[in-house]
Design an enzyme around this catalytic site. Sequence first.
Site, PDB file in Angstrom:
ATOM      1  N   ASP A 198      -8.634  -6.213   9.085  1.00  0.00           N
ATOM      2  CA  ASP A 198      -8.113  -5.149   8.227  1.00  0.00           C
ATOM      3  C   ASP A 198      -8.236  -3.778   8.884  1.00  0.00           C
ATOM      4  O   ASP A 198      -7.578  -2.827   8.467  1.00  0.00           O
ATOM      5  CB  ASP A 198      -8.878  -5.111   6.903  1.00  0.00           C
ATOM      6  CG  ASP A 198      -8.701  -6.373   6.101  1.00  0.00           C
ATOM      7  OD1 ASP A 198      -7.572  -6.869   6.018  1.00  0.00           O
ATOM      8  OD2 ASP A 198      -9.704  -6.877   5.552  1.00  0.00           O
TER       9      ASP A 198
ATOM     10  N   ASP B  51       0.814  -1.229   0.000  1.00  0.00           N
ATOM     11  CA  ASP B  51       0.000   0.000   0.000  1.00  0.00           C
ATOM     12  C   ASP B  51       0.841   1.269   0.000  1.00  0.00           C
ATOM     13  O   ASP B  51       0.517   2.227   0.700  1.00  0.00           O
ATOM     14  CB  ASP B  51      -0.939   0.031   1.215  1.00  0.00           C
ATOM     15  CG  ASP B  51      -1.852  -1.175   1.282  1.00  0.00           C
ATOM     16  OD1 ASP B  51      -2.227  -1.674   0.219  1.00  0.00           O
ATOM     17  OD2 ASP B  51      -2.172  -1.627   2.388  1.00  0.00           O
TER      18      ASP B  51
END
Length: 721
Positions: free
Chosen positions: A404, A180
């Site tokens: 998450d 990410d």
Amino acid sequence: MSTRSRGKSPSGGAGHRRRARPAAALTALFLGASLAVAVPGSASADAEDVTAARVDNPYVGATPYVNPDWSARAAAEPGGSAIADEPSFVWMDRIAAIEGTTAGRGLKEHLDTALDQGADLFQVVIYDLPGRDCSALASNGELGPTEIGRYKSEYIDPIAELLADPAYADLRIVALIEPDSLPNLVTNAGGTAGSTPECAVMKENGNYEKGVGYALSTLGDIPNVYNYVDAAHHGWLGWDTNFVPAAQQFKKAATTEGATVDDVHGFIVNTANYSVLKEPYLKITDTVNGTTVRQSKWVDWNYYVDELTFAQGLREELVRQGFDSGLGMLIDTARNGWGGDDRPTGPGPTTSVDAYVDGSRADRRIHAGNWCNQSGAGVGERPVTAPEPGIDAYVWAKPPGESDGSSEPIDNDEGKGFDRMCDPTYEGNGRNGFSLTGALPDSPVAGHWFSAQFQELLANAHPPLDGGGEPGGPGEDDTTAPTAPTGLKTTATSATTVSLSWTAATDDTGVTGYDVYRDGTRVGSTTTTAYADSGLAPGTAYTYTVRAKDAAGNVSAPSASLAATTDEGGGSTGALKVQYRTSDTSPTDNQIRMGLQVVNTGQSAVNLADVKLRYWFTPDGSSAVTSTCDWAQLGCGGVTHTVKQASGSAPGASHYVEVGFASGSLAPGAATGEIQLRLNKADWSTFDESDDYSRSTSTGFTDHAKIGLYLGAALTWGTAP
């Protein structure tokens, strides 16, 4: 293998060993080989000494480490023992994780435990960049946007010191570099609907690139470390506006802070995400009543619908950008199984393109941009070595059961914020098309154990956990053959080609392809429900059948036979025209980019092998020009393209790129679909396209008479310069 000279090594001697992967034998020897699993407490007598040189694929023949911290949590769940011994990555998501926390052991203890297990492969996630994950608050880290110095000295350097310890020299250490991060600089820092001010800051200060480059260079100096850089997923980078720019961004980071492309052993896609590995009933080339599936709401003009095709396509582009030709890819399959009752068993209805796509897709998310604790997700393929060409392994980067992000704000000392994408009531933003998030309720902070999610992942596993896909390989226990294809018919004929189509077969786990037989002999295979058999004799009768096959190798009974006869005469017939659009409105940059397609306006099918297109231009300099097919609806493998010097001296036309087709037939009224081409010079200097003969400024497909179309040697469309 040939040596890879990086100009530096820990001992000051020769550079590291380069990966070598002969194309003809690509992964074939180990195709489908399962990862050996080291159960805690077991020993391996076959551990390979890898101190001398890196191997081509670190997963081949390796016994990977099973993280006891995760394994114990998984085994404590009802049914969790089915996957508790699977290998997964250890996450170093903050500086404190190096020494260890109350929630888990530190890096050294993990490494020592790996040796105790008899493992010879250790997988670790490097994840603590300054300003980490600028587009998702749930994954924010402890370091501020400017703390690149701390990242180097307090995070990377201590990790490198541990990994370089001679005690661990016999471990193959796979390092997943910074999920990410770099993709955010492409998609979330340029003023689009998904952009954030935080990503704009990181693009401006360059600390993502510096951090990744420093990690690659520092860890790349350790002979038994294999660096794999995170490359997002198809639902992030699959559009043409993101695909090549992302590869260029990866190249930039890999040549920063002392790193070189040789410090990159490979890339990983779908890290901690849910994008399906393979769509069994949906292909990007499908059309519904003349409308391409790219126009559906779900696909939204993306060029990929699953992670396998994306990973393989991205690999090709990365090699074009200068990465090693032996580059390997990893795919995180921990949570992309999408099984259960909602998994489709065949193609969707053809009433509309949206109905077809929504009924066909195995990925059941509300939107491909949804990423947090997805409802309905399941465990995917178990870790396996070299399952497909170009893929080093399917791995579990994000261990199933680890959250998450929290569904509501929760105070924590880990620097992790609350992201509304983890809130099931949130109606979305520009990054998910303003859709509901599909997130599970009552989730804890990112990385913490989420029992409800783990149970759902087990229930929806695909391949299922009770057979048909145990860790020995996909489809191991599958003995049911697909149904026979039906509706076999001729869609076009020419003097040398017969084009066929049929209705898709069905299977209990999914049809993977079809074999086509002519007069009882197999003449080709396809993953779609159409095939063009070329190279035939004019005026000759043939008989065809088709068989379906699945991942386990089960083959259906043959379809009903079909008789077809090629046309009399030898040449191609039909009236063809060329349509063009520019893919790059700047006439003075370092690439020429265009989209082309051929349309048959006549009454007869045309053998595409007889067709050639010519686009005339001037290179503006002496550097050699290279052509690249970035994407084609019929597949870049079926398109030929060569840059040639023209024989004349007409203005703006000293050279041309000649485009052809390997095979196929174009039916009356049909089009080839878009072919995206790109030209660049070897030295990447700029063109001046303003006077090029064939250039047009149209950004939508229009008939273009300054591109020549030749049937054999005859110019049948357009005007040559």
